[in-house]
Design an enzyme around this catalytic site. Structure first.
Site, mmCIF file in Angstrom:
data_model
loop_
_atom_site.group_PDB
_atom_site.id
_atom_site.type_symbol
_atom_site.label_atom_id
_atom_site.label_comp_id
_atom_site.label_asym_id
_atom_site.label_seq_id
_atom_site.Cartn_x
_atom_site.Cartn_y
_atom_site.Cartn_z
ATOM 1 N N SER A 125 0.835 -1.208 0.000
ATOM 2 C CA SER A 125 0.000 0.000 0.000
ATOM 3 C C SER A 125 0.866 1.253 0.000
ATOM 4 O O SER A 125 1.607 1.523 0.956
ATOM 5 C CB SER A 125 -0.911 0.014 1.229
ATOM 6 N N HIS B 74 -1.099 -1.248 -4.315
ATOM 7 C CA HIS B 74 -2.381 -0.866 -3.710
ATOM 8 C C HIS B 74 -2.433 0.647 -3.497
ATOM 9 O O HIS B 74 -1.555 1.225 -2.858
ATOM 10 C CB HIS B 74 -2.513 -1.596 -2.370
ATOM 11 N N ASP C 290 -4.784 3.735 -2.008
ATOM 12 C CA ASP C 290 -5.919 4.050 -1.136
ATOM 13 C C ASP C 290 -6.451 5.440 -1.424
ATOM 14 O O ASP C 290 -5.750 6.432 -1.224
ATOM 15 C CB ASP C 290 -5.465 3.989 0.330
ATOM 16 N N MET D 268 -9.120 8.229 -0.391
ATOM 17 C CA MET D 268 -9.976 8.623 0.744
ATOM 18 C C MET D 268 -10.550 10.008 0.512
ATOM 19 O O MET D 268 -9.817 10.910 0.085
ATOM 20 C CB MET D 268 -9.147 8.634 2.033
ATOM 21 N N HIS E 59 -8.273 1.064 -4.161
ATOM 22 C CA HIS E 59 -9.248 0.850 -3.082
ATOM 23 C C HIS E 59 -9.931 2.176 -2.780
ATOM 24 O O HIS E 59 -9.316 3.083 -2.236
ATOM 25 C CB HIS E 59 -8.484 0.309 -1.854
ATOM 26 N N MET F 58 -12.226 4.481 -0.787
ATOM 27 C CA MET F 58 -12.938 4.741 0.464
ATOM 28 C C MET F 58 -13.644 6.081 0.298
ATOM 29 O O MET F 58 -13.296 7.080 0.930
ATOM 30 C CB MET F 58 -11.927 4.750 1.629
ATOM 31 N N MET G 263 -11.634 -5.744 5.302
ATOM 32 C CA MET G 263 -10.865 -4.745 6.061
ATOM 33 C C MET G 263 -10.561 -5.319 7.441
ATOM 34 O O MET G 263 -11.474 -5.680 8.185
ATOM 35 C CB MET G 263 -11.665 -3.435 6.213
ATOM 36 N N GLY H 296 -9.148 4.205 6.900
ATOM 37 C CA GLY H 296 -8.879 5.629 7.086
ATOM 38 C C GLY H 296 -7.417 5.941 7.331
ATOM 39 O O GLY H 296 -6.958 7.024 6.977
ATOM 40 N N PHE H 297 -6.715 5.001 7.930
ATOM 41 C CA PHE H 297 -5.320 5.271 8.285
ATOM 42 C C PHE H 297 -4.462 4.015 8.149
ATOM 43 O O PHE H 297 -4.950 2.912 8.380
ATOM 44 C CB PHE H 297 -5.224 5.758 9.739
ATOM 45 N N GLY H 298 -3.199 4.229 7.800
ATOM 46 C CA GLY H 298 -2.237 3.137 7.845
ATOM 47 C C GLY H 298 -1.720 2.976 9.263
ATOM 48 O O GLY H 298 -1.999 3.811 10.132
ATOM 49 N N GLY H 299 -1.019 1.892 9.502
ATOM 50 C CA GLY H 299 -0.333 1.707 10.776
ATOM 51 C C GLY H 299 -1.208 1.320 11.952
ATOM 52 O O GLY H 299 -0.782 1.436 13.100
ATOM 53 N N ASP I 267 -6.612 -6.278 4.300
ATOM 54 C CA ASP I 267 -6.006 -4.945 4.298
ATOM 55 C C ASP I 267 -6.092 -4.328 5.689
ATOM 56 O O ASP I 267 -7.192 -4.127 6.210
ATOM 57 C CB ASP I 267 -6.781 -4.088 3.274
ATOM 58 N N GLY I 268 -4.920 -4.041 6.271
ATOM 59 C CA GLY I 268 -4.880 -3.357 7.558
ATOM 60 C C GLY I 268 -4.124 -4.155 8.609
ATOM 61 O O GLY I 268 -4.577 -5.230 9.017
ATOM 62 N N GLY J 123 1.107 -1.961 4.154
ATOM 63 C CA GLY J 123 1.619 -0.598 4.020
ATOM 64 C C GLY J 123 2.855 -0.391 4.864
ATOM 65 O O GLY J 123 3.984 -0.501 4.394
#
Ligand code: DX5
Ligand code: ZN
Length: 218
Positions: A8, A33, A35, A37, A66, A68, A137, A142-145, A175-176, A197
């Protein structure tokens, strides 16, 4: 089928985007990937068409986009034109999901549907004939990490079973919070595509981390 790796880009160094994409080109990654948003469906804004178009010019791997965003129907052809090969919409953002995924396929892209952690996999039973991939998911988008939600394993097992019984050829992507610690168990649970990611871009040697995720040799 061998499982696929889709790093990602959200966790990449955006000041050196070209270098990061070239690194992915040289790695064993299968897809890239991206993202998207909108600040409405998720509490964050990422990047849009100019960035995707620029990445497309450099990337040698298919773009796994992807979305969102709410009401994605307005932009499907724009994402196709920008270079998406796989286009995934969020189940929760689509009122006429069957029409949306059919349009994505008619535009020549693979169609994916993403499920938020609270959305049951049973909601997709009647959609399987029309799609190529389900994205589970494993964090709230909404956020990586963020940390992987362990309850996701039950959803993956249930979805694997539903897909196998249906006879349709639908991939499962997760993912995530995916990293070299949970990757093997996810693949054993029936996952086909791993998105990662921070585990990739935050590591000392991203190419080697991708190799580990691909070959599950630790
Ligand atoms: C989250 C995004 C993910 C994110 C994953 O909303 O959909 O693709 O970039 O990042 P990591 O692997 O760091 O959890
Ligand atoms: Zn994503």
């Amino acid at each position: 089928m061998d499982h696929l790796i889709s790093p990602s880009l959200l966790a990449a160094d955006f000041g050196n985007l070209e270098k990061e994409v070239i690194m992915i080109n040289k790695s064993q990654a299968d897809w890239l990937h991206l993202d998207i948003m909108d600040g409405v469906f998720v509490p964050n804004i990422s990047f849009g068409f100019p960035v995707i178009e620029h990445v497309k010019k450099i990337a040698s791997k298919p773009l796994d986009v992807h979305l969102m965003i709410i009401d994605p129907d307005r932009f499907l052809s724009r994402f196709r034109d920008a270079g998406a090969s796989i286009l995934t919409v969020q189940y929760e953002a689509c009122i006429h999901l069957q029409r949306t995924v059919t349009e994505i396929r008619n535009m020549g892209m693979k169609a994916g549907v993403a499920l938020n952690p609270h959305t049951p996999v049973s909601h997709l039973k009647n959609t399987l004939p029309f799609i190529d991939m389900v994205l589970i998911m494993t964090v709230n988008p909404g956020f990586g990490g963020q940390s992987f939600i362990p309850e996701s394993y039950n959803k993956i097992a249930e979805l694997r079973n539903t897909i196998d019984k249906s006879g349709y050829n639908v991939m499962i992507e997760v993912d995530g919070g995916i990293d070299t610690k949970n990757a093997a168990k996810l693949i054993e649970s029936g996952v086909n595509v791993l998105v990662a990611g921070n585990a990739v871009f935050g590591s000392k040697d991203p190419v080697d981390t991708i190799r580990k995720l691909k070959n599950l040799v630790y």
